[in-house]
Design an enzyme around this catalytic site. Structure first.
Site, PDB file in Angstrom:
ATOM      1  N   SER A 176      -2.132   1.916  -5.954  1.00 13.04           N
ATOM      2  CA  SER A 176      -0.678   1.827  -5.770  1.00 13.04           C
ATOM      3  C   SER A 176      -0.092   0.421  -5.893  1.00 13.04           C
ATOM      4  CB  SER A 176      -0.282   2.401  -4.399  1.00 13.04           C
ATOM      5  OG  SER A 176      -0.830   1.641  -3.348  1.00 13.04           O
ATOM      6  N   LYS A 181       5.439   2.241   3.717  1.00 10.03           N
ATOM      7  CA  LYS A 181       5.469   0.956   3.019  1.00 10.03           C
ATOM      8  C   LYS A 181       6.846   0.303   3.099  1.00 10.03           C
ATOM      9  CE  LYS A 181       1.612   1.987  -0.029  1.00 10.03           C
ATOM     10  NZ  LYS A 181       1.090   2.089  -1.404  1.00 10.03           N
TER      11      LYS A 181
END
Length: 337
Positions: free
Chosen positions: A234, A279
């Protein structure tokens, strides 16, 4: 009498604490991680400095115990995931960790390729071997090969890439035998396996392994990335931006703290990831001004839409920016004051 009661109560408390801490449940629990500057992790030899920061965002994850399982039911942005949602069938914790680290390695290589191509700098690949990423349960290779084994040859034919292995096996039929030469640590071994249909794809046969080609990137100028045992793909977008920024004279950061997430492929296309809300929270706590989120071509339930929702819920001033490609991110950064 009181002393015995005290001892019994104490021992019961110790046992309860051990159970709560060490008994693992069939779940993983995830929570907001950290957001850290990428410059200390990425070094382009002779590269340009930057006034701001590109930031890597992470999600904390671990096997759930009774305590973390309870927390996940009362804490916002703590999430529970059944084991089968995280790990592949028959995959151990060790194999899962190995697979995640290999995905990170592949992500870094792709990020380097995207950045060097965009900066018109030369790069090439040098194959270093083909490795087993995971083994599918109830297939011929299960119990014979394991994550981390290096595939040397099939039926005496030297294997240079994962794609070469797949092509070779795909030409065979059910019941055909293949002699796999492999290296485990320092030992070289051979195992004979019969091809079988995949449980969910009966028209396709194989031995039940997924492979990855370990490649060394040869670049000019040289680049080093220390991902500090972070796993998964990611961080691809943010790695590519940091590398590119060190390759070119213009400073895309312009003094801003720029966080984000998203996979990236060789065409520079940004893909979705898991844990986007967690996040966003990590980036907010680290003081980021901007957060790049995968737009998924405007999909109804895209990472970008979820990131916007989370940003509103936590009341952050951080700007959430949708991106579908590396070029989208560049265009946004170049128009910043």
């Amino acid at each position: 009498m009181k002393k015995k009661m005290y001892v019994k109560t104490f021992m019961a408390g110790v046992i309860l604490a051990l159970v709560v801490t060490f008994v693992k449940l069939p779940y993983y629990v995830t929570m907001p991680g950290s957001a850290e500057a990428l410059a200390p992790l990425v070094e382009v030899k002779g590269g340009y400095d930057e006034k701001g920061d590109f930031m890597l965002t992470t999600v904390r994850m671990g096997r759930a115990n009774l305590f973390s399982y309870g927390l996940a039911h009362i804490r916002d942005y703590y999430e529970l995931h059944p084991i089968e949602e995280i790990r592949q069938e028959g995959e151990t914790d060790e194999e899962y960790t190995y697979r995640q680290l290999q995905m990170m390695e592949n992500s870094k290589e792709t990020a380097i390729a995207v950045a060097y191509k965009k900066a018109n700098k030369p790069f090439s690949y040098k194959n270093k071997g083909v490795y087993v990423l995971s083994v599918l349960k109830d297939m011929p290779a299960f119990g014979k090969l394991k994550s981390g084994d290096q595939i040397i040859a099939v039926n005496g034919k030297k294997i240079e890439s994962a794609e070469q292995f797949i092509r070779y096996v795909s030409e065979k039929k059910k019941g055909d035998q293949v002699h796999i030469t492999y290296k485990r640590e320092k030992d070289k071994k051979t195992v004979t396996l019969s091809l079988a249909p995949f449980p969910k794809e009966p028209n396709r046969v194989g031995i039940g392994i997924s492979l990855i080609t370990d490649r060394e990137m040869v670049t000019d100028p040289p680049v080093k990335i220390n991902s500090e045992k972070i796993g998964g793909p990611s961080a691809g977008l943010m790695f590519s931006l940091e590398i590119y920024n060190q390759l070119v004279p213009e400073d895309l950061t312009k003094g801003y703290k720029i966080a984000g997430t998203g996979t990236i492929n060789l065409n520079g296309e940004v893909g979705p990831i898991g844990g986007i809300s967690q996040k966003v929270i990590a980036a907010h706590k680290a003081g980021a001004h901007i957060f790049f989120a995968p737009n998924e071509r405007g999909a109804k339930h895209s990472n970008y839409k979820e990131a916007l929702k989370t940003a509103k819920e936590i009341g952050t001033d951080m700007k959430i920016v949708p991106v579908d490609t590396f070029d989208d991110a560049l265009r946004y950064l170049r128009q910043l004051p």
